[in-house]
Design a protein around this motif. Structure first.
Motif, PDB file in Angstrom:
ATOM      1  N   ALA A   1       0.830  -1.206   0.000  1.00  0.00           N
ATOM      2  CA  ALA A   1       0.000   0.000   0.000  1.00  0.00           C
ATOM      3  C   ALA A   1       0.866   1.258   0.000  1.00  0.00           C
ATOM      4  CB  ALA A   1      -0.935  -0.007   1.215  1.00  0.00           C
ATOM      5  N   PHE A   2       1.926   1.256   0.809  1.00  0.00           N
ATOM      6  CA  PHE A   2       2.816   2.414   0.869  1.00  0.00           C
ATOM      7  C   PHE A   2       3.461   2.678  -0.494  1.00  0.00           C
ATOM      8  CE2 PHE A   2       6.979   4.340   1.433  1.00  0.00           C
ATOM      9  CZ  PHE A   2       6.652   5.474   2.174  1.00  0.00           C
ATOM     10  N   VAL A   3       3.965   1.631  -1.120  1.00  0.00           N
ATOM     11  CA  VAL A   3       4.637   1.798  -2.417  1.00  0.00           C
ATOM     12  C   VAL A   3       3.636   2.246  -3.482  1.00  0.00           C
ATOM     13  CG1 VAL A   3       5.870   0.571  -4.252  1.00  0.00           C
ATOM     14  CG2 VAL A   3       6.546   0.260  -1.873  1.00  0.00           C
ATOM     15  N   LEU A   4       2.410   1.745  -3.420  1.00  0.00           N
ATOM     16  CA  LEU A   4       1.395   2.173  -4.387  1.00  0.00           C
ATOM     17  C   LEU A   4       1.044   3.652  -4.240  1.00  0.00           C
ATOM     18  CD1 LEU A   4      -1.028  -0.885  -4.447  1.00  0.00           C
ATOM     19  CD2 LEU A   4       0.514  -0.107  -6.265  1.00  0.00           C
TER      20      LEU A   4
ATOM     21  N   PRO B   1       3.580   6.910  -7.275  1.00  0.00           N
ATOM     22  CA  PRO B   1       3.009   7.996  -8.090  1.00  0.00           C
ATOM     23  C   PRO B   1       3.378   9.392  -7.584  1.00  0.00           C
ATOM     24  CG  PRO B   1       1.335   6.357  -7.594  1.00  0.00           C
ATOM     25  CD  PRO B   1       2.533   6.005  -6.780  1.00  0.00           C
ATOM     26  N   LEU B   2       3.482   9.538  -6.262  1.00  0.00           N
ATOM     27  CA  LEU B   2       3.879  10.844  -5.730  1.00  0.00           C
ATOM     28  C   LEU B   2       5.316  11.181  -6.133  1.00  0.00           C
ATOM     29  CD1 LEU B   2       2.334  10.756  -2.142  1.00  0.00           C
ATOM     30  CD2 LEU B   2       1.563  12.090  -4.113  1.00  0.00           C
ATOM     31  N   ALA B   3       6.207  10.206  -6.045  1.00  0.00           N
ATOM     32  CA  ALA B   3       7.598  10.438  -6.447  1.00  0.00           C
ATOM     33  C   ALA B   3       7.682  10.730  -7.947  1.00  0.00           C
ATOM     34  CB  ALA B   3       8.447   9.226  -6.089  1.00  0.00           C
ATOM     35  N   MET B   4       6.906  10.008  -8.740  1.00  0.00           N
ATOM     36  CA  MET B   4       6.917  10.255 -10.189  1.00  0.00           C
ATOM     37  C   MET B   4       6.373  11.637 -10.517  1.00  0.00           C
ATOM     38  SD  MET B   4       5.987   6.614 -11.969  1.00  0.00           S
ATOM     39  CE  MET B   4       4.528   6.292 -11.026  1.00  0.00           C
ATOM     40  N   ALA B   5       5.323  12.061  -9.826  1.00  0.00           N
ATOM     41  CA  ALA B   5       4.759  13.392 -10.064  1.00  0.00           C
ATOM     42  C   ALA B   5       5.762  14.478  -9.688  1.00  0.00           C
ATOM     43  CB  ALA B   5       3.472  13.568  -9.277  1.00  0.00           C
TER      44      ALA B   5
ATOM     45  N   LEU C   1      18.915  13.719  -7.242  1.00  0.00           N
ATOM     46  CA  LEU C   1      17.532  13.728  -6.767  1.00  0.00           C
ATOM     47  C   LEU C   1      16.814  12.420  -7.086  1.00  0.00           C
ATOM     48  CD1 LEU C   1      16.545  17.417  -7.572  1.00  0.00           C
ATOM     49  CD2 LEU C   1      17.047  16.417  -5.351  1.00  0.00           C
ATOM     50  N   TYR C   2      17.054  11.846  -8.258  1.00  0.00           N
ATOM     51  CA  TYR C   2      16.455  10.552  -8.590  1.00  0.00           C
ATOM     52  C   TYR C   2      16.963   9.457  -7.656  1.00  0.00           C
ATOM     53  CZ  TYR C   2      14.344  12.295 -12.898  1.00  0.00           C
ATOM     54  OH  TYR C   2      13.582  12.977 -13.811  1.00  0.00           O
ATOM     55  N   ALA C   3      18.242   9.506  -7.302  1.00  0.00           N
ATOM     56  CA  ALA C   3      18.788   8.526  -6.352  1.00  0.00           C
ATOM     57  C   ALA C   3      18.132   8.690  -4.985  1.00  0.00           C
ATOM     58  CB  ALA C   3      20.301   8.684  -6.250  1.00  0.00           C
ATOM     59  N   ILE C   4      17.940   9.927  -4.552  1.00  0.00           N
ATOM     60  CA  ILE C   4      17.288  10.182  -3.261  1.00  0.00           C
ATOM     61  C   ILE C   4      15.849   9.677  -3.285  1.00  0.00           C
ATOM     62  CG2 ILE C   4      16.441  12.008  -1.724  1.00  0.00           C
ATOM     63  CD1 ILE C   4      19.032  13.549  -2.464  1.00  0.00           C
ATOM     64  N   LEU C   5      15.113  10.004  -4.336  1.00  0.00           N
ATOM     65  CA  LEU C   5      13.727   9.535  -4.440  1.00  0.00           C
ATOM     66  C   LEU C   5      13.650   8.011  -4.520  1.00  0.00           C
ATOM     67  CD1 LEU C   5      11.995  12.051  -6.884  1.00  0.00           C
ATOM     68  CD2 LEU C   5      11.477  11.662  -4.484  1.00  0.00           C
ATOM     69  N   GLY C   6      14.629   7.406  -5.173  1.00  0.00           N
ATOM     70  CA  GLY C   6      14.635   5.958  -5.299  1.00  0.00           C
ATOM     71  C   GLY C   6      14.907   5.244  -3.991  1.00  0.00           C
ATOM     72  N   LEU C   7      15.613   5.895  -3.080  1.00  0.00           N
ATOM     73  CA  LEU C   7      15.946   5.277  -1.797  1.00  0.00           C
ATOM     74  C   LEU C   7      15.102   5.791  -0.632  1.00  0.00           C
ATOM     75  CD1 LEU C   7      19.825   5.315  -2.150  1.00  0.00           C
ATOM     76  CD2 LEU C   7      18.299   3.355  -2.401  1.00  0.00           C
ATOM     77  N   ALA C   8      14.366   6.865  -0.832  1.00  0.00           N
ATOM     78  CA  ALA C   8      13.631   7.508   0.263  1.00  0.00           C
ATOM     79  C   ALA C   8      12.531   6.631   0.849  1.00  0.00           C
ATOM     80  CB  ALA C   8      13.038   8.835  -0.212  1.00  0.00           C
TER      81      ALA C   8
ATOM     82  N   ILE D   1      12.743   3.661   1.757  1.00  0.00           N
ATOM     83  CA  ILE D   1      13.293   2.726   2.736  1.00  0.00           C
ATOM     84  C   ILE D   1      13.184   3.278   4.154  1.00  0.00           C
ATOM     85  CG2 ILE D   1      15.410   1.573   3.480  1.00  0.00           C
ATOM     86  CD1 ILE D   1      16.222   1.510   0.515  1.00  0.00           C
ATOM     87  N   ILE D   2      13.412   4.576   4.319  1.00  0.00           N
ATOM     88  CA  ILE D   2      13.450   5.180   5.660  1.00  0.00           C
ATOM     89  C   ILE D   2      12.130   4.987   6.423  1.00  0.00           C
ATOM     90  CG2 ILE D   2      13.724   7.351   6.923  1.00  0.00           C
ATOM     91  CD1 ILE D   2      15.747   8.106   4.653  1.00  0.00           C
ATOM     92  N   PRO D   3      10.974   5.303   5.856  1.00  0.00           N
ATOM     93  CA  PRO D   3       9.745   5.095   6.638  1.00  0.00           C
ATOM     94  C   PRO D   3       9.377   3.621   6.815  1.00  0.00           C
ATOM     95  CG  PRO D   3       9.230   6.110   4.522  1.00  0.00           C
ATOM     96  CD  PRO D   3      10.717   6.035   4.623  1.00  0.00           C
ATOM     97  N   LEU D   4       9.893   2.742   5.952  1.00  0.00           N
ATOM     98  CA  LEU D   4       9.531   1.329   6.070  1.00  0.00           C
ATOM     99  C   LEU D   4      10.476   0.523   6.948  1.00  0.00           C
ATOM    100  CD1 LEU D   4       8.268   0.451   2.484  1.00  0.00           C
ATOM    101  CD2 LEU D   4       6.953   0.879   4.546  1.00  0.00           C
ATOM    102  N   MET D   5      11.620   1.073   7.341  1.00  0.00           N
ATOM    103  CA  MET D   5      12.558   0.314   8.176  1.00  0.00           C
ATOM    104  C   MET D   5      11.953  -0.120   9.515  1.00  0.00           C
ATOM    105  SD  MET D   5      15.163  -0.658   6.677  1.00  0.00           S
ATOM    106  CE  MET D   5      16.011  -1.315   8.094  1.00  0.00           C
ATOM    107  N   PRO D   6      11.236   0.741  10.241  1.00  0.00           N
ATOM    108  CA  PRO D   6      10.616   0.254  11.489  1.00  0.00           C
ATOM    109  C   PRO D   6       9.623  -0.885  11.242  1.00  0.00           C
ATOM    110  CG  PRO D   6      10.597   2.645  11.426  1.00  0.00           C
ATOM    111  CD  PRO D   6      11.049   2.178  10.072  1.00  0.00           C
ATOM    112  N   LEU D   7       8.892  -0.809  10.143  1.00  0.00           N
ATOM    113  CA  LEU D   7       7.953  -1.875   9.805  1.00  0.00           C
ATOM    114  C   LEU D   7       8.689  -3.180   9.531  1.00  0.00           C
ATOM    115  CD1 LEU D   7       5.031  -2.754   9.106  1.00  0.00           C
ATOM    116  CD2 LEU D   7       5.543  -2.086   6.746  1.00  0.00           C
ATOM    117  N   ILE D   8       9.782  -3.113   8.797  1.00  0.00           N
ATOM    118  CA  ILE D   8      10.559  -4.312   8.486  1.00  0.00           C
ATOM    119  C   ILE D   8      11.149  -4.907   9.762  1.00  0.00           C
ATOM    120  CG2 ILE D   8      12.613  -5.157   7.286  1.00  0.00           C
ATOM    121  CD1 ILE D   8      11.923  -3.031   5.087  1.00  0.00           C
ATOM    122  N   ARG D   9      11.654  -4.056  10.660  1.00  0.00           N
ATOM    123  CA  ARG D   9      12.169  -4.551  11.942  1.00  0.00           C
ATOM    124  C   ARG D   9      11.070  -5.236  12.745  1.00  0.00           C
ATOM    125  NH1 ARG D   9      14.194   0.516  13.164  1.00  0.00           N
ATOM    126  NH2 ARG D   9      15.919   0.863  11.789  1.00  0.00           N
ATOM    127  N   TRP D  10       9.876  -4.637  12.755  1.00  0.00           N
ATOM    128  CA  TRP D  10       8.752  -5.216  13.471  1.00  0.00           C
ATOM    129  C   TRP D  10       8.375  -6.573  12.877  1.00  0.00           C
ATOM    130  CZ3 TRP D  10       3.630  -5.866  11.534  1.00  0.00           C
ATOM    131  CH2 TRP D  10       2.694  -6.280  12.495  1.00  0.00           C
TER     132      TRP D  10
END
Length: 71
Positions: A16-19, A23-27, A44-51, A53-62
């Motif tokens: 859901a997060f990636v969906l 589109p927001l990153a592409m816009a 900037l494309y590298a930052i958007l491509g990796l950004a 990961i930061i909000p999903l890391m706590p979810l992955i740890r959980w």
């Protein structure tokens, strides 16, 4: 909650997060980044491509936490 259930819930949340994020990153890339110099675009494309990961890391740890033994 068992690890298997956490993995299922986490996977659904990640999809859901990636969906929403993609589109927001592409816009953003289409509207603002396209007008910058090529070197800045690359960064900037590298930052958007990796950004994402930061909000999903706590979810992955959980999701990867081991199950607790029932007491």
């Amino acid at each position: 909650m068992r690890r298997r259930t956490r993995s299922l819930v986490g996977t659904i949340v990640m999809i859901a997060f990636v969906l929403i994020y993609a589109p927001l990153a592409m816009a953003l890339a289409d509207s603002r980044i396209a007008q910058t110099p090529p070197l800045v675009q690359s960064v900037l494309y590298a930052i958007l491509g990796l950004a994402w990961i930061i909000p999903l890391m706590p979810l992955i740890r959980w999701m990867e936490r081991p199950d607790r033994d029932p007491a």
